[in-house]
Write a protein that holds these residues in place. Structure first.
Motif, short mmCIF file in Angstrom:
data_model
loop_
_atom_site.label_atom_id
_atom_site.label_comp_id
_atom_site.label_asym_id
_atom_site.label_seq_id
_atom_site.Cartn_x
_atom_site.Cartn_y
_atom_site.Cartn_z
N TRP A 104 0.68 -1.16 0.76
CA TRP A 104 -0.06 -0.13 0.11
C TRP A 104 0.89 1.39 -0.54
O TRP A 104 0.71 2.49 -0.72
N SER A 105 1.86 1.01 0.43
CA SER A 105 2.56 2.65 0.35
C SER A 105 3.73 2.79 -0.46
O SER A 105 3.54 4.10 -0.63
N SER A 106 4.20 1.77 -0.45
CA SER A 106 5.32 2.18 -2.08
C SER A 106 4.46 1.78 -3.26
O SER A 106 4.50 1.92 -4.07
N ALA A 107 3.09 1.32 -3.22
CA ALA A 107 2.85 0.90 -4.38
C ALA A 107 1.47 1.89 -5.35
O ALA A 107 1.25 1.89 -6.15
N VAL A 108 0.91 2.21 -3.45
CA VAL A 108 -0.64 2.70 -3.81
C VAL A 108 -0.47 4.78 -3.54
O VAL A 108 -0.70 4.90 -4.10
N ASP A 109 -0.17 4.02 -2.25
CA ASP A 109 -0.45 5.70 -1.83
C ASP A 109 0.58 6.80 -2.19
O ASP A 109 1.01 7.64 -2.28
N TRP A 110 1.72 6.45 -1.78
CA TRP A 110 2.61 7.24 -2.62
C TRP A 110 4.16 6.44 -3.57
O TRP A 110 5.13 6.31 -2.56
N PRO A 111 4.24 5.96 -4.34
CA PRO A 111 4.70 5.61 -5.49
C PRO A 111 5.94 5.83 -5.55
O PRO A 111 5.84 7.44 -5.74
N ILE A 112 7.47 5.64 -5.29
CA ILE A 112 8.71 6.27 -5.49
C ILE A 112 9.75 5.19 -6.30
O ILE A 112 9.73 3.96 -5.82
N ASN A 113 9.62 5.44 -7.24
CA ASN A 113 10.78 5.06 -8.69
C ASN A 113 12.27 4.54 -7.43
O ASN A 113 13.16 5.42 -7.24
N VAL A 114 12.71 3.28 -6.87
CA VAL A 114 13.44 3.10 -6.64
C VAL A 114 14.62 1.79 -7.91
O VAL A 114 14.46 1.44 -7.46
N GLY A 115 15.56 2.74 -8.45
CA GLY A 115 16.29 1.89 -9.26
C GLY A 115 15.45 1.69 -10.71
O GLY A 115 15.91 -0.03 -11.01
N GLY A 116 14.74 2.12 -10.55
CA GLY A 116 13.62 1.65 -11.72
C GLY A 116 12.99 0.25 -11.87
O GLY A 116 12.43 0.23 -12.17
N LYS A 117 13.05 0.24 -9.96
CA LYS A 117 12.47 -1.80 -9.82
C LYS A 117 10.53 -1.11 -10.00
O LYS A 117 10.15 0.31 -9.73
N PRO A 118 10.32 -1.84 -10.57
CA PRO A 118 8.75 -1.57 -10.55
C PRO A 118 8.47 -1.74 -9.13
O PRO A 118 8.49 -1.85 -7.73
N TRP A 119 6.76 -0.57 -8.53
CA TRP A 119 6.60 -0.27 -7.41
C TRP A 119 6.57 -1.56 -6.42
O TRP A 119 6.26 -1.35 -5.47
N ASN A 120 5.56 -2.91 -7.22
CA ASN A 120 5.21 -3.87 -6.70
C ASN A 120 6.20 -4.65 -7.21
O ASN A 120 6.05 -5.57 -7.29
N SER A 121 6.85 -4.57 -5.73
CA SER A 121 8.36 -5.08 -5.91
C SER A 121 8.40 -6.99 -4.99
O SER A 121 9.06 -6.18 -3.82
N TRP A 122 8.13 -7.81 -4.65
CA TRP A 122 8.36 -8.48 -3.74
C TRP A 122 9.63 -8.21 -2.87
O TRP A 122 8.80 -8.59 -1.92
N PRO A 123 10.13 -8.48 -3.48
CA PRO A 123 11.26 -9.12 -3.84
C PRO A 123 11.69 -8.20 -2.52
O PRO A 123 12.29 -8.56 -0.69
N ALA A 124 11.98 -6.92 -2.61
CA ALA A 124 12.09 -5.65 -1.60
C ALA A 124 11.32 -5.36 -0.51
O ALA A 124 11.59 -5.24 0.81
N PHE A 125 9.72 -6.27 -0.67
CA PHE A 125 8.81 -6.55 0.61
C PHE A 125 9.14 -7.52 1.57
O PHE A 125 9.26 -8.00 2.82
N VAL A 126 10.41 -8.72 1.39
CA VAL A 126 10.84 -9.58 2.56
C VAL A 126 11.13 -9.59 3.25
O VAL A 126 10.37 -10.10 4.53
N PRO A 127 12.05 -9.44 3.29
CA PRO A 127 12.87 -8.99 4.81
C PRO A 127 12.43 -8.23 5.52
O PRO A 127 11.83 -8.11 6.92
N VAL A 128 10.93 -7.03 5.61
CA VAL A 128 10.16 -6.18 6.54
C VAL A 128 8.92 -7.66 6.90
O VAL A 128 8.56 -7.29 8.40
N ALA A 129 8.81 -8.50 5.50
CA ALA A 129 7.43 -9.23 5.99
C ALA A 129 8.18 -10.12 6.88
O ALA A 129 7.23 -10.61 8.31
#
Lengths: 212, 393
Positions: free
Chosen positions: A74-99
């Motif tokens: 929600w925070s990185s793909a819906v509410d406030w998308p920010i381009n990080v290194g050209g990755k898709p907003w909804n990038s599951w590998p980035a979510f894994v550590p926090v999850a």
């Protein structure tokens, strides 16, 4: 309450374990066991049913996993998308550590909180100890005394046989316990406890008695 | 459960029956012939297959030795009653070393940098480490020192059976500490040499940890399978549900650890997205390797995680046996995916791959059961044995 109880103090955890098993095999009802530290195998010897805290832990963990994944999405793909290194907003590998960490955090804190609440271990609660040394070097077993039709000395003898250094038969278990309480109604009867409140508040000793 | 358990062992009761042993020898002989033929007909493919099989067998020995050493270093008491199983695994380390020697004999076919840099700037840069003399020198050094530790630690453990001297435990604590420190560093370098350098342009500093996590997970699975097999035949009566429970907890934990390290390596490479690093995963996730990569995570982490999560599962002999078998298969798949994509564009599992596995694994199984039965099933005079036979979880 005027039930009669026996309480027996042991010097070693394995004596307590064996005595608990033996007393229960003879058909006596264990009221509780008080130990200075967690004794492995005691829950089985006492015949306690399997803890349901595992389910609390599981569902707290599951909630943490789902919540953290959703929140990151929600925070990185819906509410406030920010381009990080050209990755898709909804990038599951980035979510894994926090999850992953969220799962552990929720499971860990959730199960501890549930245990404290279930045992009634809230701040300001009066400790209930059968003897102050259960927070130090004594292992105390509290057993409901025999009703009619049992030899009167059987239980005491059995407890001594397994190494009990002290066996007392007492009336009114609840009142007895309450009176030893530093903040209880009879402070004069327990000056030693009153002077050492930090010992009486030992969480391990109390954790063991949460199922009484 | 009574004290020092020593049942009389009739000679006809074995972990492995006569017939099974004969069959396994036949399979091994056939595998050996196939491998020899493949070495001539399809050298590169056979050498890669031999490397996979050799790493597998070597890992059994090393996994057992690490388990024994960890037990001593942490002064663990619970594992003593089943310690002869990992000790036997360490006992077949010579076979693992032999397999590794065979695999390294085929090194020129697998490690292309061995043929020289040929103007390749990266390989020239790496030449001080990746050159034939130091590559083989390091391999000999690592393998010999590991062997030395395995002999020494097992010898001390056996000596205690006779003398009952508690100071021998202390000696093994020292040996184990030295071994673990030496092993963790050298195994990381060995992984760079033997596996990572197949794709010599690619690099990952966590690679050694990843290889170790797989090695130890497979080691735990092997211990579980062998211990349960022996118990079912009445050869390891000291094995209790408590031991299974602890093995289960370790297996569960190291399965997560394996996935954790797998993802550590993957995520950093995914995030930084640098071509010289992503090539490794681009090869493996695109095309036919992709489904195997997913299967690897499912087999080595997802299924063991879900199955071993409840407490009763870890104490259940059948469940533990099945999960451990699955993990042994997972070990093979993991090694396959570490080695083969660097050699071939598509997964190949045919006669040469099967031949190499058939040549080495059956021998490992036969020797493992032979070694474990040559010594008393329980280290009867270890000072921690009583604890191991009576503790509760």
């Amino acid at each position: 309450m005027s039930a009669r109880i026996h309480w027996a103090a042991f010097e070693r955890d394995d004596e307590l374990l064996r005595a608990t098993q033996a007393v229960r095999d003879k058909g006596y009802r264990i009221i509780d066991a008080f130990t200075p530290f967690a004794v492995h195998g005691l829950d089985r010897a006492m015949g306690l049913r399997a803890s349901r805290l595992t389910w609390v832990c599981f569902f707290c963990g599951l909630f943490g996993l789902v919540f953290m994944t959703w929140f990151q999405y929600w925070s990185s793909a819906v509410d406030w998308p920010i381009n990080v290194g050209g990755k898709p907003w909804n990038s599951w590998p980035a979510f894994v550590p926090v999850a992953f960490e969220g799962t552990i955090l929720f499971a860990g804190l959730g199960v501890v909180a549930a245990m404290l609440i279930r045992c009634g271990l809230i701040p300001g609660r009066a400790p209930r100890l059968p003897a102050e040394r259960v927070t130090d070097d004594r292992f105390v077993l509290v057993v409901a005394s025999a009703g009619a039709g049992r030899p009167p000395d059987e239980l005491a003898n059995l407890l001594r046989e397994f190494g009990a250094v002290e066996v007392h038969e007492e009336l009114e278990h609840r009142a007895q316990l309450e009176s030893r309480d530093p903040s209880g109604p009879e402070p004069s009867s327990a000056p030693a406890e009153a002077s050492r409140p930090e010992e009486a508040g030992d969480p391990v000793a109390q954790g063991e008695e949460g199922r009484s | 459960m009574n004290g020092t358990t020593k049942t009389p062992r009739p000679s006809d009761v074995c972990g492995l029956s006569e017939r099974a042993t004969r069959t396994l020898w036949r399979i091994a002989a056939l595998g050996g012939l196939l491998t020899a033929a493949g070495w001539i007909i399809s050298t590169e493919r056979t050498c890669a297959a031999v490397l996979v099989a050799a790493l597998w067998v070597l890992g059994i020995g090393l996994g057992g030795l690490v388990f024994v050493a960890l037990g001593y270093v942490t002064k663990a008491g619970w594992n003593v009653a089943l310690r002869r199983v990992p000790e036997a695994m360490a006992g077949i380390l010579p076979l693992g070393v032999l397999c590794m020697v065979v695999a390294l004999a085929g090194a020129p076919a697998i490690y292309h940098w061995l043929g020289g840099a040929h103007g390749d700037a990266l390989l020239e840069h790496k030449a001080p480490w990746l050159n034939a003399a130091s590559f083989f020198g390091r391999a000999v050094f690592y393998l010999l020192v590991w062997l030395g530790f395995s002999f020494a630690i097992r010898k001390v453990s056996r000596a205690q059976d006779k003398s009952g001297d508690p100071r021998l435990t202390g000696r093994n604590v020292v040996l184990s500490t030295l071994f673990l420190a030496f092993f963790m560093i050298t195994f990381s370098f060995a992984s760079f040499d033997w596996i990572m350098s197949i794709e010599a342009h690619w690099f990952s500093t966590v690679f050694g940890v990843y290889c170790f996590s797989g090695l130890f997970l497979a080691g735990l699975a092997t211990i579980t399978v062998v211990a349960i097999t022996l118990k079912r035949r009445g050869l390891l009566p000291g094995l209790r549900d408590e031991h299974l429970h602890d093995l289960g907890k370790l297996t569960f934990g190291f399965s997560i650890f394996w996935a954790y390290i797998w993802f550590c390596q993957y995520m950093l490479i995914w995030y930084s997205n640098m071509p010289e690093e992503t090539s490794y995963y681009a090869t493996r996730f695109h095309g036919a390797w992709g489904p195997l990569m997913y299967a690897n995570v499912v087999v080595n982490w997802l299924i063991p995680f879900v199955v071993l999560l409840p407490r009763p599962a870890k104490r259940d002999e059948t469940v533990m046996f099945k999960v451990a078998l699955l993990l042994l298969g997972g070990r093979g798949l993991d090694l396959f995916l570490l080695v083969q994509p660097g050699i071939s564009d598509t997964p190949r599992f045919g006669v040469w791959e099967i031949g190499a596995l058939a040549a080495m694994l059956p021998v490992a199984v036969i020797l493992l059961f032979k070694v474990v039965q040559r010594v008393p099933a329980v280290p009867s005079r270890d000072p921690m044995l009583a604890e191991s036979l009576h503790y509760h979880n």
